[in-house]
Design an enzyme around this catalytic site. Sequence first.
Site, short mmCIF file in Angstrom:
data_model
loop_
_atom_site.label_atom_id
_atom_site.label_comp_id
_atom_site.label_asym_id
_atom_site.label_seq_id
_atom_site.Cartn_x
_atom_site.Cartn_y
_atom_site.Cartn_z
CE1 TYR A 213 54.98 -17.79 -1.66
CE2 TYR A 213 54.24 -16.07 -0.13
CZ TYR A 213 55.09 -17.12 -0.44
OH TYR A 213 56.03 -17.52 0.46
CB ALA A 214 48.28 -14.42 0.13
CB SER A 224 42.87 -19.62 9.94
OG SER A 224 43.95 -20.19 10.65
CG HIS A 226 46.62 -21.37 13.33
ND1 HIS A 226 47.45 -21.95 14.26
CD2 HIS A 226 47.20 -21.62 12.12
CE1 HIS A 226 48.48 -22.53 13.66
NE2 HIS A 226 48.35 -22.35 12.35
CG ASP A 233 51.78 -23.24 12.85
OD1 ASP A 233 51.07 -24.18 12.42
OD2 ASP A 233 51.65 -22.06 12.48
CD GLU A 279 51.09 -24.59 6.49
OE1 GLU A 279 50.66 -24.88 7.63
OE2 GLU A 279 50.84 -23.52 5.91
CG HIS A 282 49.07 -26.45 10.46
ND1 HIS A 282 48.65 -25.15 10.63
CD2 HIS A 282 47.96 -27.23 10.64
CE1 HIS A 282 47.34 -25.13 10.90
NE2 HIS A 282 46.91 -26.38 10.90
ZN ZN Z 1 49.66 -23.42 11.11
#
Ligand code: ZN
Length: 312
Positions: A213-214, A224, A226, A233, A279, A282
């Site tokens: 899931y993660a 990432s 980010h 986001d 998403e 994002h």
């Molecule tokens: Zn994001």
Amino acid sequence: MKRRVKKSSILVLIFVIVVVTCLIWYTINTLNYHKTYQYKLRKIGYSKEEIEIMDELKDNTKDYILSIDYNKDITLFIKEKYFIETNLKDYLEYYKENDYDITNVVSIVNVKANKEWYSDTKKTDLSKGHLMLTNKFNYLDNSYNSDNMVSVSKQYSYGENQMLTKETFNAFLNMFNAAKKEGLTLIINSSYRSYEEQDEVYNDYKSSRGEEYADKIAARAGFSEHQTGMAVDIQTYGSTGATFEEFDEFKWLSENAYKYGFILRYPKGKEHITGYEYESWHYRYVGVEVAEYIHNNNITFDEYYAYFIEKN
Ligand SMILES: [Zn+2]
């Protein structure tokens, strides 16, 4: 009489020479033709049209095609818009074993999603600047930080200490102001995250919901976007991750974000290419030119990078 004989012998000799020359010429030509790819490909069953399509391929690719059985799919792959020659073998193998159509197979193999996520990883090529790729195969060192970060003023964000690269924040401001004119409010919900912060985010999901899931919804530390300082986001008043796509702000971004250099990074229906669940919030800054191409051609940044940046 003597003269006549002489004349006819000369004619015979000439005739013999011509015939022998023709025979030699024909033999050499035939032998040479047998050495051509055209002949060899014909021999294993490829049509003239197929061979013409293969004409542009490099010799080692043609050698590979000759080493396997006739395959009617090869020319279909070559005709694909984002065909990368060195991937041909992987395309054919993946196509045989999976249910995706040819276009999807090209995308999947190009971005290496035919491999296990997080396998065969390599360092993000930082020299690509605002086009650097961070995904499940390309990672940033734990010490990586852009040296061009600015703080996001609180009026544009939820929470404290939001940061973006200067270029990304300037582009966001332009987008924010344009949306504002339409009566819409874009709020930065999350922006730059350090390696350590991402590690926490990922591990929180992992310990509460498990690794599978993660991995669907969060990046492992280093992987990432980010951390690049070029991902935001976005939310608006009253929205959440689950509901953002129902808001006018989302609809506006879908039609306009590319004009400011942003793309929806993990779109619906592309999960098998990005490795992430859809998403709606994002967005990634890639510059106007690339964002426009990605928007108009409905591809992901991973596909763009594989074909236009990494291949060259
Ligand atoms: Zn994001």
